[in-house]
Design an enzyme around this catalytic site. Structure first.
Site, PDB file in Angstrom:
ATOM      1  N   THR A 159       0.844  -1.200   0.000  1.00  0.00           N
ATOM      2  CA  THR A 159       0.000   0.000   0.000  1.00  0.00           C
ATOM      3  C   THR A 159       0.880   1.251   0.000  1.00  0.00           C
ATOM      4  O   THR A 159       1.899   1.284   0.690  1.00  0.00           O
ATOM      5  CB  THR A 159      -0.900  -0.012   1.261  1.00  0.00           C
ATOM      6  N   GLU A 364      -3.068  -6.642   6.790  1.00  0.00           N
ATOM      7  CA  GLU A 364      -2.385  -6.557   8.104  1.00  0.00           C
ATOM      8  C   GLU A 364      -2.681  -7.765   9.003  1.00  0.00           C
ATOM      9  O   GLU A 364      -2.855  -7.632  10.223  1.00  0.00           O
ATOM     10  CB  GLU A 364      -2.683  -5.222   8.791  1.00  0.00           C
TER      11      GLU A 364
HETATM   12  N1  CAA Z   1       4.114  -8.534  18.695  1.00  0.00           N
HETATM   13  C1  CAA Z   1       5.332  -8.557  19.297  1.00  0.00           C
HETATM   14  N2  CAA Z   1       6.179  -9.593  19.195  1.00  0.00           N
HETATM   15  C2  CAA Z   1       5.772 -10.636  18.458  1.00  0.00           C
HETATM   16  C3  CAA Z   1       4.525 -10.678  17.807  1.00  0.00           C
HETATM   17  C4  CAA Z   1       3.679  -9.560  17.961  1.00  0.00           C
HETATM   18  N3  CAA Z   1       2.485  -9.507  17.359  1.00  0.00           N
HETATM   19  N4  CAA Z   1       4.407 -11.841  17.139  1.00  0.00           N
HETATM   20  C5  CAA Z   1       5.530 -12.525  17.371  1.00  0.00           C
HETATM   21  N5  CAA Z   1       6.350 -11.792  18.171  1.00  0.00           N
HETATM   22  C6  CAA Z   1       7.673 -12.187  18.679  1.00  0.00           C
HETATM   23  C7  CAA Z   1       7.527 -13.445  19.543  1.00  0.00           C
HETATM   24  O1  CAA Z   1       7.287 -13.111  20.887  1.00  0.00           O
HETATM   25  C8  CAA Z   1       8.873 -14.117  19.358  1.00  0.00           C
HETATM   26  O2  CAA Z   1       9.799 -13.524  20.220  1.00  0.00           O
HETATM   27  P1  CAA Z   1      10.988 -14.425  20.924  1.00  0.00           P
HETATM   28  O3  CAA Z   1      11.821 -14.898  19.766  1.00  0.00           O
HETATM   29  O4  CAA Z   1      11.695 -13.455  21.802  1.00  0.00           O
HETATM   30  O5  CAA Z   1      10.307 -15.535  21.632  1.00  0.00           O
HETATM   31  C9  CAA Z   1       9.234 -13.775  17.911  1.00  0.00           C
HETATM   32  O6  CAA Z   1       8.488 -12.573  17.590  1.00  0.00           O
HETATM   33  C10 CAA Z   1       8.874 -14.857  16.936  1.00  0.00           C
HETATM   34  O7  CAA Z   1       7.513 -15.181  17.151  1.00  0.00           O
HETATM   35  P2  CAA Z   1       6.833 -16.468  16.556  1.00  0.00           P
HETATM   36  O8  CAA Z   1       7.768 -17.624  16.636  1.00  0.00           O
HETATM   37  O9  CAA Z   1       5.476 -16.601  17.196  1.00  0.00           O
HETATM   38  O10 CAA Z   1       6.667 -16.056  15.035  1.00  0.00           O
HETATM   39  P3  CAA Z   1       6.013 -16.855  13.844  1.00  0.00           P
HETATM   40  O11 CAA Z   1       7.015 -16.950  12.756  1.00  0.00           O
HETATM   41  O12 CAA Z   1       5.350 -18.106  14.337  1.00  0.00           O
HETATM   42  O13 CAA Z   1       4.884 -15.832  13.346  1.00  0.00           O
HETATM   43  C11 CAA Z   1       2.724 -14.831  13.268  1.00  0.00           C
HETATM   44  C12 CAA Z   1       3.844 -15.383  14.142  1.00  0.00           C
HETATM   45  C13 CAA Z   1       1.650 -14.337  14.229  1.00  0.00           C
HETATM   46  C14 CAA Z   1       2.111 -15.888  12.368  1.00  0.00           C
HETATM   47  C15 CAA Z   1       3.269 -13.649  12.416  1.00  0.00           C
HETATM   48  O14 CAA Z   1       4.124 -14.122  11.393  1.00  0.00           O
HETATM   49  C16 CAA Z   1       2.183 -12.825  11.764  1.00  0.00           C
HETATM   50  O15 CAA Z   1       1.599 -11.949  12.400  1.00  0.00           O
HETATM   51  N6  CAA Z   1       1.897 -13.045  10.457  1.00  0.00           N
HETATM   52  C17 CAA Z   1       0.992 -12.190   9.696  1.00  0.00           C
HETATM   53  C18 CAA Z   1       1.767 -11.169   8.927  1.00  0.00           C
HETATM   54  C19 CAA Z   1       0.935  -9.981   8.536  1.00  0.00           C
HETATM   55  O16 CAA Z   1       0.150  -9.457   9.313  1.00  0.00           O
HETATM   56  N7  CAA Z   1       1.136  -9.501   7.330  1.00  0.00           N
HETATM   57  C20 CAA Z   1       0.482  -8.326   6.848  1.00  0.00           C
HETATM   58  C21 CAA Z   1       1.432  -7.585   5.979  1.00  0.00           C
HETATM   59  S1  CAA Z   1       1.180  -5.881   5.738  1.00  0.00           S
HETATM   60  C22 CAA Z   1      -0.088  -5.663   4.692  1.00  0.00           C
HETATM   61  O17 CAA Z   1      -1.106  -6.202   4.944  1.00  0.00           O
HETATM   62  C23 CAA Z   1       0.019  -4.780   3.472  1.00  0.00           C
HETATM   63  C24 CAA Z   1       0.240  -3.339   3.687  1.00  0.00           C
HETATM   64  O18 CAA Z   1       0.669  -2.625   2.797  1.00  0.00           O
HETATM   65  C25 CAA Z   1      -0.087  -2.738   4.978  1.00  0.00           C
END
Ligand code: CAA
Length: 380
Positions: A159, A364
């Protein structure tokens, strides 16, 4: 009756007046004309709304996040495209720099972003890394002198790609697999080796541009890295946490806009010798929409208040986005049903609200990702 403070109410009123007087009549035309959309952006920026929830030190307006959510809601009530432009600019665009930048980065980039002279965008998603955002494959390799990184790869569905001057992106700089290998970089538009391609035609929110970011050995100064090497994923997740509350506010605005249109139409449309608003079948739909919108608004305001209070809001932000985006989908669908055949034409605004709402269960973080975030908090 409102529990907003006087300051929050006056920003809400300012946003309402601007949206209804300057944006509403132009919303559809601006969908087809990027110059018209930029004109609306300029008006918004001239009113000091491009940096509403940031401190005055950097040129912001010093308001709180709840006031900002009220602004997004009022904009989305008439133009989801303008709302998402501001939402991405503010949350996932500016917040990574504001929350994680050093003084030099903040002083260099924030003033023009907060004044709205520059627009921000955020690059996380890649062709093979969507919900699994930590698996991104765009590379960042240090140059021989160690004073810059060369970025190679691409980011899709971005975006503001065509209008932004400043991009915050993730790239894999560390020899660590998964999300811990990602770093965050600030990439100005004029970076050598960096280009932007227009995105595919999309179903809704069509007045908001999107595109693909292409990095071909793009040389980004090491001083543009946000935080330490490997901090990128957490920086982006933190910004998305706030972004999701903002998308929730957008959903509330779209749903409220659809209810506004449906209520007006139900009072005007005559069938069986009377306005269709007299029929319980219509009244019950309006009542259900209003109830769900109120519930969604409470969730959004609650998450925003927690953020303003400096308290954790991870689950609450995901709940707000999850519920509000689904409520917006149901509300726009019912609003179209109330409009009958007319609602399916482009002569009425409702088909635009319906198309726009669909996006919010995806952008998002999909609804499924929000459930994952909420469930992980419950089970941790
Ligand atoms: N807030 C803060 N920290 C977070 C977090 C959050 N929401 N999610 C994960 N973390 C931290 C974890 O605590 C962890 O920390 P430690 O290593 O210290 O333990 C670390 O990050 C890794 O976490 P995970 O192992 O849980 O990560 P994961 O690889 O399993 O992914 C997920 C978790 C929730 C699936 C994440 O990948 C996610 O949110 N995916 C969706 C992505 C997304 O929203 N994409 C949208 C893109 S933007 C868009 O839409 C277009 C635009 O133009 C705006």
């Amino acid at each position: 009756m409102s529990f907003l403070t006087e300051d929050q109410r006056s920003i809400q009123q300012l946003a309402h007046d601007f949206a209804q007087s300057a944006v509403k009549n132009k919303a559809r035309a601006a969908e087809a004309d990027p110059a018209e959309m930029m004109q609306l952006w300029r008006q918004l920026a001239d009113m000091g709304l491009a940096g509403l929830a940031f401190p005055e030190t950097y040129g912001g307006a010093g308001a709180d996040y709840l006031s900002y959510c009220c602004l997004i809601e009022e904009l989305a009530r008439v133009s989801a495209s303008l709302a998402v432009m501001l939402s991405v600019h503010t949350t996932v665009g500016i917040l990574p720099i504001f929350d994680f930048g050093n003084d030099a980065q903040k002083n260099r980039f924030l003033p023009d972003l907060l004044s709205g002279k520059h627009i921000a965008a955020f690059g996380l998603t890649e062709p093979d890394a969507g919900s699994d955002a930590g698996s991104g494959d765009t590379r960042a390799v240090p140059n021989e002198k160690g004073d810059a990184y060369r970025l190679s790869g691409s980011k899709i569905f971005i975006t503001n790609a065509l209008t932004a001057q400043i991009f915050v992106v993730t790239a894999r700089s560390e020899n660590t697999p998964g999300n811990k290998g990602l770093s965050a970089f600030i990439v100005p538009r004029d970076t050598t080796g960096f280009s932007v391609e227009k995105g595919d035609a999309k179903l809704g929110i069509v007045g908001s541009d999107w595109g693909t970011l292409v990095f071909d050995q793009a040389e980004v100064p090491a001083e543009n890295r946000l935080g330490g090497g490997g901090d990128g994923f957490k920086i982006f997740m933190n910004s998305l946490n706030s972004g999701r509350v903002s998308i929730g506010a957008m959903a509330v605005g779209i749903a409220q806009g659809a209810l506004d249109e449906a209520t007006k139409y139900a009072k005007q449309r005559q069938q069986f010798g009377q306005p269709i608003a007299n029929f319980q079948a219509i009244q019950f739909k309006l009542a259900d929409m209003a109830t769900e919108i109120a519930a969604a608004r409470h969730l959004v305001y609650h998450a925003a208040r927690l953020k303003d209070a400096g308290q954790p809001f991870l689950s609450e932000g995901s709940m707000a986005k999850l519920y509000a985006s689904q409520a917006a989908w149901r509300a726009t669908n019912e609003a179209m049903q109330i409009h009958g055949g007319y609602g399916y034409t482009t002569d009425f605004a409702i088909e635009r609200y319906w198309r726009d709402a669909r996006c919010l269960e995806i952008v998002e973080g999909t609804s499924e990702i929000q459930r994952l975030v909420i469930a992980r908090q419950l089970l941790s």
